[in-house]
Design an enzyme around this catalytic site. Structure first.
Site, PDB file in Angstrom:
ATOM      1  N   GLU A   1       0.807  -1.226   0.000  1.00 42.62           N
ATOM      2  CA  GLU A   1       0.000   0.000   0.000  1.00 42.62           C
ATOM      3  C   GLU A   1       0.837   1.273   0.000  1.00 42.62           C
ATOM      4  O   GLU A   1       0.321   2.345  -0.265  1.00 42.62           O
ATOM      5  CB  GLU A   1      -0.991  -0.019   1.162  1.00 42.62           C
TER       6      GLU A   1
ATOM      7  N   HIS B   1      -4.270   3.106   2.072  1.00 39.63           N
ATOM      8  CA  HIS B   1      -3.866   3.836   0.866  1.00 39.63           C
ATOM      9  C   HIS B   1      -4.294   3.123  -0.423  1.00 39.63           C
ATOM     10  O   HIS B   1      -3.825   3.479  -1.499  1.00 39.63           O
ATOM     11  CB  HIS B   1      -2.350   4.050   0.836  1.00 39.63           C
TER      12      HIS B   1
ATOM     13  N   HIS C   1      -4.867  -4.907   8.509  1.00 39.07           N
ATOM     14  CA  HIS C   1      -4.142  -3.647   8.357  1.00 39.07           C
ATOM     15  C   HIS C   1      -4.749  -2.650   9.344  1.00 39.07           C
ATOM     16  O   HIS C   1      -5.814  -2.088   9.094  1.00 39.07           O
ATOM     17  CB  HIS C   1      -4.306  -3.174   6.910  1.00 39.07           C
TER      18      HIS C   1
END
Ligand SMILES: [Fe+2]
Length: 242
Positions: free
Chosen positions: A29, A58, A138
């Protein structure tokens, strides 16, 4: 070239030779100069021995994200709502076995108003058939990651955290066999503030004024990863600090 890709170039092939993994999963990312994953890097890294990419907060940072995320071996965070571009998970066949890779985003200290990773996993697991299931959570908070891992213990093979960029020394096999580590850590600048320049980090914390990330460059590097053996339930940290 970014420090992350420099560190990857410096260490990946040697580590691959040493551990001989069947499948390599990269959280990409921040790989396109801290800002998502580009088509060019995706294709290049697949040629160099990476099999699957996961993403994170992201995932949608680049303007061309709908095209990039339509690639087969990219798992974007599954717990964004219906109609989001990209794959909710990736299926990968190796040697007659099917691995499913799922990427989830945490909700604690994160910006986007996304669905619960817990209920999203219940929904996904009701429909997925696989020999192995790998989850990349994440997220910022270790409590959220560890709780999710216990929630999924025995239902998936591994839950590995990303996003903080700081590798944690808590690799373990949970009671029902799921492999866990709160954060795999980063590949990139050793002395950066999770990749950003130290000078900028100090300025930002002193003033409180937000800035666009300027990467830390030309210093020593670090390479962090986690090696997993899903048949023998082994988890091992790989941690190189120059
Ligand atoms: Fe992130």
């Amino acid at each position: 070239m970014s420090e992350g890709r420099k560190a990857f170039d410096r260490y990946f092939q040697n580590i691959k030779q040493e551990y001989k993994p069947n499948i390599v999963i990269v959280n990409g990312e921040n790989i396109a100069d801290t800002n998502g994953l580009s088509e060019e890097i995706y294709k290049d890294y697949l040629k160099r021995g990476v099999n699957i990419f996961t993403l994170g907060n992201h995932a949608f940072s680049r303007r061309d994200y709908p095209e990039v995320l339509s690639n087969k071996y990219i798992a974007r965070p599954a717990n964004y709502g219906q109609g989001t571009s990209g794959n909710e998970y990736v299926e990968y066949n190796y040697n007659g076995k099917k691995l499913v890779v799922i990427n989830l985003l945490g909700r604690i200290f994160m910006r986007d108003p996304i669905d619960s990773p817990f209920s999203k996993m219940d929904d996904l697991l009701a429909n997925i058939e696989a020999d192995y299931i790998f989850v990349d959570i994440h997220a910022e908070a270790t409590s959220e990651k560890l709780t999710l891992a216990h929630y999924l213990d025995g239902r998936v093979n591994a839950v590995i955290g990303t996003h903080t960029h700081v590798p944690t020394a808590d690799s373990m096999v949970l009671p029902k066999g799921t492999l866990y580590q709160s954060d795999a850590g980063m590949v990139g600048a050793k002395y950066g503030i999770i990749g950003a320049s130290v000078k900028q980090g100090i300025r930002k914390f002193k003033t409180g004024v937000p800035e666009r990330i300027q990467p830390e460059i030309d210093g020593p590097l670090q390479f962090n990863a986690v090696f997993l053996d899903l048949d023998q339930n082994i988890i091992k940290r790989i941690n190189i600090m120059e």
